[in-house]
Write a protein that holds these residues in place. Structure first.
Motif, mmCIF file in Angstrom:
data_model
loop_
_atom_site.group_PDB
_atom_site.id
_atom_site.type_symbol
_atom_site.label_atom_id
_atom_site.label_comp_id
_atom_site.label_asym_id
_atom_site.label_seq_id
_atom_site.Cartn_x
_atom_site.Cartn_y
_atom_site.Cartn_z
ATOM 1 N N ASP A 247 -13.253 33.608 84.544
ATOM 2 C CA ASP A 247 -13.960 34.792 84.030
ATOM 3 C C ASP A 247 -14.284 35.712 85.216
ATOM 4 O O ASP A 247 -15.374 35.680 85.782
ATOM 5 N N HIS A 248 -13.303 36.544 85.558
ATOM 6 C CA HIS A 248 -13.450 37.399 86.747
ATOM 7 C C HIS A 248 -14.531 38.455 86.559
ATOM 8 O O HIS A 248 -15.227 38.811 87.502
ATOM 9 N N ALA A 249 -14.658 38.963 85.333
ATOM 10 C CA ALA A 249 -15.679 39.991 85.074
ATOM 11 C C ALA A 249 -17.073 39.428 85.348
ATOM 12 O O ALA A 249 -17.912 40.091 85.975
ATOM 13 N N SER A 250 -17.303 38.201 84.888
ATOM 14 C CA SER A 250 -18.620 37.597 85.105
ATOM 15 C C SER A 250 -18.847 37.314 86.580
ATOM 16 O O SER A 250 -19.963 37.448 87.090
ATOM 17 N N GLU A 251 -17.776 36.949 87.270
ATOM 18 C CA GLU A 251 -17.914 36.681 88.702
ATOM 19 C C GLU A 251 -18.311 37.967 89.441
ATOM 20 O O GLU A 251 -19.183 37.937 90.311
ATOM 21 N N ILE A 252 -17.687 39.074 89.057
ATOM 22 C CA ILE A 252 -18.031 40.359 89.683
ATOM 23 C C ILE A 252 -19.468 40.738 89.325
ATOM 24 O O ILE A 252 -20.243 41.165 90.181
ATOM 25 N N LEU B 62 -23.725 29.487 88.558
ATOM 26 C CA LEU B 62 -23.134 30.404 87.569
ATOM 27 C C LEU B 62 -21.791 30.928 88.073
ATOM 28 O O LEU B 62 -20.829 31.065 87.297
ATOM 29 N N VAL B 63 -21.738 31.246 89.372
ATOM 30 C CA VAL B 63 -20.470 31.723 89.955
ATOM 31 C C VAL B 63 -19.406 30.640 89.777
ATOM 32 O O VAL B 63 -18.252 30.927 89.411
ATOM 33 N N LYS B 64 -19.802 29.399 89.988
ATOM 34 C CA LYS B 64 -18.862 28.270 89.852
ATOM 35 C C LYS B 64 -18.349 28.173 88.411
ATOM 36 O O LYS B 64 -17.137 28.028 88.176
ATOM 37 N N VAL B 65 -19.268 28.302 87.462
ATOM 38 C CA VAL B 65 -18.881 28.219 86.040
ATOM 39 C C VAL B 65 -17.930 29.378 85.685
ATOM 40 O O VAL B 65 -16.912 29.181 85.001
ATOM 41 N N ALA B 66 -18.261 30.574 86.171
ATOM 42 C CA ALA B 66 -17.403 31.746 85.895
ATOM 43 C C ALA B 66 -16.007 31.521 86.474
ATOM 44 O O ALA B 66 -14.990 31.791 85.821
ATOM 45 N N MET C 164 -14.303 38.673 75.475
ATOM 46 C CA MET C 164 -15.215 37.634 74.947
ATOM 47 C C MET C 164 -15.604 36.655 76.059
ATOM 48 O O MET C 164 -14.812 36.353 76.925
ATOM 49 N N MET C 165 -16.819 36.161 75.941
ATOM 50 C CA MET C 165 -17.250 35.151 76.907
ATOM 51 C C MET C 165 -16.876 33.767 76.382
ATOM 52 O O MET C 165 -16.998 33.503 75.183
ATOM 53 N N LYS C 166 -16.453 32.910 77.293
ATOM 54 C CA LYS C 166 -16.191 31.536 76.880
ATOM 55 C C LYS C 166 -17.547 30.834 76.660
ATOM 56 O O LYS C 166 -18.532 31.165 77.316
ATOM 57 N N PRO C 167 -17.601 29.861 75.736
ATOM 58 C CA PRO C 167 -18.883 29.221 75.388
ATOM 59 C C PRO C 167 -19.652 28.677 76.581
ATOM 60 O O PRO C 167 -20.868 28.809 76.657
ATOM 61 N N GLN C 168 -18.929 28.083 77.536
ATOM 62 C CA GLN C 168 -19.604 27.494 78.694
ATOM 63 C C GLN C 168 -20.304 28.571 79.546
ATOM 64 O O GLN C 168 -21.411 28.371 80.038
ATOM 65 N N VAL C 169 -19.628 29.729 79.673
ATOM 66 C CA VAL C 169 -20.204 30.829 80.455
ATOM 67 C C VAL C 169 -21.391 31.421 79.694
ATOM 68 O O VAL C 169 -22.464 31.663 80.261
ATOM 69 N N GLU C 170 -21.191 31.624 78.389
ATOM 70 C CA GLU C 170 -22.263 32.197 77.564
ATOM 71 C C GLU C 170 -23.518 31.308 77.617
ATOM 72 O O GLU C 170 -24.639 31.804 77.773
ATOM 73 N N LYS C 171 -23.325 30.010 77.526
ATOM 74 C CA LYS C 171 -24.463 29.062 77.566
ATOM 75 C C LYS C 171 -25.180 29.151 78.912
ATOM 76 O O LYS C 171 -26.416 29.249 78.972
#
Ligand code: FEO
Length: 171
Positions: free
Chosen positions: A113-118, A104-108, A1-8
Motif C-alpha cells: 500500500d504505497h499511498a498509505s506509506e507516503i 504502521l509503515v511495516k503493515v503498509a 481501497m484499503m486492505k483490511p489489515q491496513v484499515e484495522k
C-alpha cells in the motif's frame, strides 16, 4: 481501497492518537492544579495537536473508502509525582507512538500500500519533532532541579508556546 489489515491498523492508530490527547489534557489539568499555568498551556496545546493527528487518520481512512471503527478510549492517569516525572512519562509515551507509526509503515509495506506509506511519512517526521520537543523540556526540567524560582521562569517560557485553535472555534 484499503486492505483490511491496513484499515484495522489505521483505526487502532486513531484510538492511540485520541488516547494521547486524553493523556495530555489530563496532564494539563494536573499541571494547572499545581499552579504551573505555562506548563498547563503547553500540554493543553499538545493535546489539541494530537486531535489534529486523529483528524488526519480519520480523513485519510474515509478518503480511501475505508470504514471508521471507533473503540473505547482508556482513562489516563490523573496525577503525577512531579513535573519531571510527568515529562518522563510524556517522552516514554511519544517513543511508544513512534514505534506504533513504524509498525504502521511495516503493515503498509507488507500490503504493497504505497499511498498509505507516503501518507505515513508525515507522521514519521512529526515523531522526530515530538520526541525532540518533549526531550528538550525534560532536559531543562532536569537542570531546574529543586529550584522554585527557576521553575517559575521556565513556566513563563512554556506559556509562550503559540496556541492551537480548537477546530470547534474555527467555524
Ligand atoms: Fe500524535 Fe504525539 O503523536
Amino acid at each position: 481501497m484499503m486492505k483490511p489489515q491496513v484499515e484495522k491498523a489505521f483505526n487502532e492508530q486513531i484510538n492511540k492518537e485520541t488516547y494521547s490527547a486524553y493523556l495530555y489534557f489530563s496532564m494539563s489539568a494536573w499541571l494547572g492544579s499545581i499552579n504551573l499555568p505555562g506548563f498547563a498551556h503547553w500540554m493543553y496545546t499538545q493535546g489539541l495537536e494530537e486531535l489534529t493527528h486523529v483528524q488526519k487518520f480519520y480523513d485519510y481512512i474515509q478518503q480511501r473508502g475505508g470504514t471508521i471503527r471507533l473503540e473505547a478510549i482508556a482513562a489516563p492517569p490523573a496525577a503525577w509525582d512531579s513535573p519531571l516525572a510527568l515529562f518522563e512519562k510524556t517522552l516514554a509515551h511519544e517513543v511508544a507512538v513512534t514505534e506504533s507509526i513504524n509498525q504502521l509503515v511495516k503493515v503498509a509495506r507488507e500490503n504493497m500500500d504505497h499511498a498509505s506509506e507516503i501518507f505515513l511519512q508525515w507522521f514519521v517526521s512529526e515523531q522526530v519533532e515530538e520526541e525532540e520537543s518533549v526531550g528538550q523540556v525534560l532536559s531543562r526540567l532536569k537542570m531546574v532541579g529543586d529550584n522554585p524560582p527557576a521553575l517559575m521562569m521556565m513556566d513563563a517560557e512554556m506559556g509562550k508556546r503559540p496556541a492551537l485553535i480548537a477546530s470547534s472555534e474555527e467555524v
